[in-house]
Design a protein around this motif. Structure first.
Motif, PDB file in Angstrom:
ATOM      1  N   ALA A 417     -28.829   6.706  25.464  1.00 39.72           N
ATOM      2  CA  ALA A 417     -28.191   5.606  24.734  1.00 39.72           C
ATOM      3  C   ALA A 417     -28.498   5.704  23.242  1.00 39.72           C
ATOM      4  N   VAL A 418     -29.763   5.945  22.906  1.00 40.42           N
ATOM      5  CA  VAL A 418     -30.151   6.084  21.499  1.00 40.42           C
ATOM      6  C   VAL A 418     -29.453   7.291  20.881  1.00 40.42           C
ATOM      7  N   ASP A 419     -29.404   8.400  21.611  1.00 38.07           N
ATOM      8  CA  ASP A 419     -28.789   9.622  21.093  1.00 38.07           C
ATOM      9  C   ASP A 419     -27.301   9.421  20.840  1.00 38.07           C
ATOM     10  N   THR A 420     -26.631   8.705  21.746  1.00 35.70           N
ATOM     11  CA  THR A 420     -25.189   8.472  21.606  1.00 35.70           C
ATOM     12  C   THR A 420     -24.892   7.594  20.396  1.00 35.70           C
ATOM     13  N   ILE A 421     -25.671   6.525  20.227  1.00 35.81           N
ATOM     14  CA  ILE A 421     -25.446   5.650  19.074  1.00 35.81           C
ATOM     15  C   ILE A 421     -25.737   6.402  17.774  1.00 35.81           C
ATOM     16  N   ALA A 422     -26.793   7.214  17.773  1.00 36.64           N
ATOM     17  CA  ALA A 422     -27.111   7.997  16.570  1.00 36.64           C
ATOM     18  C   ALA A 422     -25.968   8.932  16.211  1.00 36.64           C
ATOM     19  N   ALA A 423     -25.357   9.539  17.223  1.00 40.16           N
ATOM     20  CA  ALA A 423     -24.234  10.443  16.973  1.00 40.16           C
ATOM     21  C   ALA A 423     -23.035   9.694  16.408  1.00 40.16           C
ATOM     22  N   GLN A 424     -22.748   8.530  16.987  1.00 40.33           N
ATOM     23  CA  GLN A 424     -21.600   7.751  16.516  1.00 40.33           C
ATOM     24  C   GLN A 424     -21.827   7.259  15.090  1.00 40.33           C
ATOM     25  N   LEU A 425     -23.050   6.872  14.772  1.00 44.62           N
ATOM     26  CA  LEU A 425     -23.357   6.441  13.407  1.00 44.62           C
ATOM     27  C   LEU A 425     -23.133   7.575  12.420  1.00 44.62           C
ATOM     28  N   ASP A 426     -23.553   8.776  12.791  1.00 47.61           N
ATOM     29  CA  ASP A 426     -23.409   9.918  11.895  1.00 47.61           C
ATOM     30  C   ASP A 426     -21.957  10.309  11.736  1.00 47.61           C
ATOM     31  N   ASP A 428     -19.014   8.375  12.350  1.00 48.40           N
ATOM     32  CA  ASP A 428     -18.039   7.401  11.836  1.00 48.40           C
ATOM     33  C   ASP A 428     -18.650   6.181  11.174  1.00 48.40           C
ATOM     34  N   GLY A 429     -19.971   6.054  11.205  1.00 48.09           N
ATOM     35  CA  GLY A 429     -20.585   4.872  10.627  1.00 48.09           C
ATOM     36  C   GLY A 429     -20.510   3.682  11.575  1.00 48.09           C
ATOM     37  N   GLU A 430     -20.693   2.490  11.031  1.00 53.32           N
ATOM     38  CA  GLU A 430     -20.758   1.266  11.838  1.00 53.32           C
ATOM     39  C   GLU A 430     -19.357   0.701  12.057  1.00 53.32           C
ATOM     40  N   THR A 431     -18.695   1.207  13.075  1.00 51.30           N
ATOM     41  CA  THR A 431     -17.313   0.845  13.374  1.00 51.30           C
ATOM     42  C   THR A 431     -17.247  -0.283  14.398  1.00 51.30           C
ATOM     43  N   PRO A 432     -16.080  -0.947  14.516  1.00 51.39           N
ATOM     44  CA  PRO A 432     -15.906  -1.966  15.563  1.00 51.39           C
ATOM     45  C   PRO A 432     -16.134  -1.387  16.967  1.00 51.39           C
ATOM     46  N   GLU A 433     -15.743  -0.114  17.161  1.00 47.26           N
ATOM     47  CA  GLU A 433     -15.942   0.513  18.469  1.00 47.26           C
ATOM     48  C   GLU A 433     -17.423   0.650  18.789  1.00 47.26           C
ATOM     49  N   LEU A 434     -18.214   0.966  17.764  1.00 42.26           N
ATOM     50  CA  LEU A 434     -19.652   1.091  17.985  1.00 42.26           C
ATOM     51  C   LEU A 434     -20.267  -0.287  18.251  1.00 42.26           C
ATOM     52  N   GLU A 435     -19.749  -1.308  17.598  1.00 45.83           N
ATOM     53  CA  GLU A 435     -20.230  -2.672  17.876  1.00 45.83           C
ATOM     54  C   GLU A 435     -20.001  -3.023  19.345  1.00 45.83           C
ATOM     55  N   GLU A 436     -18.841  -2.663  19.881  1.00 45.74           N
ATOM     56  CA  GLU A 436     -18.556  -2.915  21.293  1.00 45.74           C
ATOM     57  C   GLU A 436     -19.545  -2.182  22.190  1.00 45.74           C
ATOM     58  N   LEU A 437     -19.865  -0.940  21.816  1.00 50.22           N
ATOM     59  CA  LEU A 437     -20.823  -0.157  22.595  1.00 50.22           C
ATOM     60  C   LEU A 437     -22.192  -0.824  22.588  1.00 50.22           C
ATOM     61  N   VAL A 438     -22.620  -1.280  21.424  1.00 51.76           N
ATOM     62  CA  VAL A 438     -23.918  -1.938  21.291  1.00 51.76           C
ATOM     63  C   VAL A 438     -23.966  -3.207  22.132  1.00 51.76           C
ATOM     64  N   VAL A 439     -22.936  -4.031  22.024  1.00 54.22           N
ATOM     65  CA  VAL A 439     -22.891  -5.272  22.792  1.00 54.22           C
ATOM     66  C   VAL A 439     -22.924  -4.970  24.291  1.00 54.22           C
ATOM     67  N   GLY A 440     -22.190  -3.952  24.706  1.00 56.41           N
ATOM     68  CA  GLY A 440     -22.161  -3.578  26.119  1.00 56.41           C
ATOM     69  C   GLY A 440     -23.510  -3.099  26.624  1.00 56.41           C
ATOM     70  N   LEU A 441     -24.189  -2.280  25.847  1.00 58.23           N
ATOM     71  CA  LEU A 441     -25.501  -1.770  26.257  1.00 58.23           C
ATOM     72  C   LEU A 441     -26.505  -2.897  26.441  1.00 58.23           C
ATOM     73  N   VAL A 442     -26.572  -3.791  25.452  1.00 60.84           N
ATOM     74  CA  VAL A 442     -27.535  -4.893  25.515  1.00 60.84           C
ATOM     75  C   VAL A 442     -27.193  -5.821  26.676  1.00 60.84           C
ATOM     76  N   GLY A 443     -25.889  -6.012  26.910  1.00 59.19           N
ATOM     77  CA  GLY A 443     -25.479  -6.909  27.984  1.00 59.19           C
ATOM     78  C   GLY A 443     -25.712  -6.334  29.367  1.00 59.19           C
ATOM     79  N   GLN A 444     -25.574  -5.028  29.517  1.00 59.77           N
ATOM     80  CA  GLN A 444     -25.686  -4.389  30.836  1.00 59.77           C
ATOM     81  C   GLN A 444     -27.131  -4.116  31.236  1.00 59.77           C
TER      82      GLN A 444
END
Length: 493
Positions: A417-426, A428-444
């Motif tokens: 999970a950490v590796d995937t978010i780090a890759a997405q940040l590198d 495309d930066g902090e995109t709405p799609e990444l926000e959805e991923l973050v919300v989903g991870l914390v919720g699940q």
């Protein structure tokens, strides 16, 4: 974000064979070839290799130019013939021989087909494209040459041209057109650019004139944009016959409507009327030609297929910031040269690492593996116990409905999970799609943040800080920031 991003997105070029056919069909180049075959010892040329005036009607008649070519009268036909002849001479399609006695009255040089003419009939596509690039150079020089409307006004007392009176800087003109073609190239190859490739002339002119940080353009800036439009209108008319661009000129009726030389550009153009102000697009041959000039100037201008013979390490590093479609096309070409199992093994090996670029390499590796068939399964199963690769290996196996996919240990789930978010940040930066991923991870995952700060990953703290900025719930965002502080304290970073 890496500083090693390429200057330009990769371009998808047609094959050399297709481009060579386009080159031979380009009107200016085809006319040059026709005149080269016509050249003979009876062809008389001036001191600069130009056809003498008496020869121009015959040359024009040979080319069979008419209204469809933009030719309205004999003067136009002679000008087109002269242009084609000059291209033939500049590209070596025609050889010029000086007169035996240059001082003799009425002495003329002669012409004959050049060695380059054989390339047209029997050369390789690359050889043909080499000749076309020389023709492009000639057309580029013509496009940046001064317009001599009143020759008498710039003739000095000695009969020589007074270039200072022209207010013409050849270097400045060339740099302007180079920049315009560079902008047009970027608009063409960028994802999200015009779907059909056509760019309105006002938009292209504005990209050269209007500062990026300017809000509402001033009247002075708008006047400069209008002037640039008319300058480009002349230049694209010259570049179209060589096959570089397709061009819809500025509507001449606009000129009649305006008292000044340049038509005013309205603040907003109606979609139905935008073509009246000129439309331009690079042809496939034009993309090839502009890229060739960029490469010669040292610009990083990648093309899809450049990486097909490279190792997986170079491939993954280079693909890091490719747009999605171009990246997929590059992966497909790379995989086409390799057996699935060997390709998967090479990709997985190159994806390892703890350096800042490693998460994005693993993301590109996962995208590459998605294109590999079931024959790669043994190579993928071999890394199931690898902390860095075991997670993406399980994803690959699960997506194919493969049996006996082992349940990942919790530590691997959090690390992935950490590796995937780090890759997405590198990427495309902090995109709405990444926000959805973050919300989903914390919720699940209950207690995700309580466990995530303990993950032994170089990007853990940075990922948690980003999650704190991205999560819309203030309470969870605050928890993420506290977790990031704990992660930094744990590692002493």
């Amino acid at each position: 974000m890496s500083e090693d991003r390429p200057t330009l997105p990769p371009v998808r070029l047609h094959s050399d064979a297709e481009l060579a056919r386009d080159a031979l069909a380009a009107p200016l180049f085809a006319r040059a070839v026709t005149l080269a075959r016509w050249a003979s010892p009876d062809t008389r040329v001036g001191a600069g290799g130009e056809l003498v005036e008496e020869q121009l009607p015959d040359a024009a008649a040979l080319l069979k130019l008419g209204p469809d070519d933009g030719v309205e009268d004999e003067e136009d036909a002679a000008a087109y013939a002269s242009e084609a002849w000059r291209t033939a001479v500049d590209t070596g399609l025609v050889d010029i021989a000086d007169p035996e006695d240059p001082e003799a009255e009425g002495a003329y040089g002669t012409a004959a087909p050049g060695e380059a003419l054989a390339v047209v009939a029997g050369g390789s596509p690359q050889d043909v494209l080499g000749l076309w690039l020389e023709a492009f150079e000639t057309a580029f020089a013509d496009a940046t040459a001064p317009v001599l409307d009143d020759l008498g006004a710039i003739l000095g007392d000695d009969g020589e041209l007074d270039f200072e009176a022209l207010d013409w800087d050849p270097q400045q003109e060339a740099e302007f057109l180079e920049a315009v073609l560079g902008n047009l190239y970027l608009l063409t190859v960028s994802e999200g650019g015009p779907e059909d490739g056509w760019v309105p002339l006002p938009a292209l002119a504005a990209s050269m004139i209007v500062p990026d940080d300017m809000g509402e353009p001033t009247d002075d800036v708008l006047e400069q944009v209008s002037d640039a439009m008319m300058r480009l209108d002349d230049q694209f008319r010259v570049l179209e016959p060589v096959g570089l661009v397709a061009y819809r000129p500025v509507d001449e009726a606009l000129m009649a409507e305006e008292p000044a030389d340049a038509p005013a550009v309205p603040d907003e153009l109606d979609e139905d009327d935008v073509a009246r102000y000129g439309m331009v697009r690079l042809t496939p041959l034009g993309l090839y030609g502009v890229r060739a000039r960029m490469l010669e100037a040292g610009v990083d201008a990648p093309a899809v297929g450049d990486l097909a013979d490279k190792g997986a390490d170079v491939l993954l590093d280079s693909l890091a910031y490719y747009p999605e479609q171009a990246g997929r096309a590059e992966l497909e070409q790379w995989l086409a040269r390799r057996e699935p199992a060997a390709a998967a093994e090479e990709l997985l090996s190159a994806a390892r690492g703890e350096d800042p670029g490693a998460p994005l390499r693993r993301l590109r590796c996962q995208q590459g593996l998605s294109l590999v068939d079931a024959a790669a399964e043994p190579s993928v199963r071999a890394v199931l116990d690898d902390r860095e690769l075991g997670g993406l290996a399980r994803v690959w196996l699960a997506e194919r409905g493969t049996a006996d996919v082992p349940v990942p240990p919790e530590e691997m789930v959090f690390w992935l999970a950490v590796d995937t978010i780090a890759a997405q940040l590198d990427a495309d930066g902090e995109t709405p799609e990444l926000e959805e991923l973050v919300v989903g991870l914390v919720g699940q995952h209950t207690g995700f943040l309580d466990s995530a700060w303990r993950v032994d990953h170089p990007a853990t703290a940075a990922v948690l800080e980003a999650m704190g900025r991205l999560h819309p719930e203030k309470k969870i965002a605050k928890e993420a920031k506290k977790a990031a502080f704990k992660a930094r304290s744990r590692t002493g970073a």
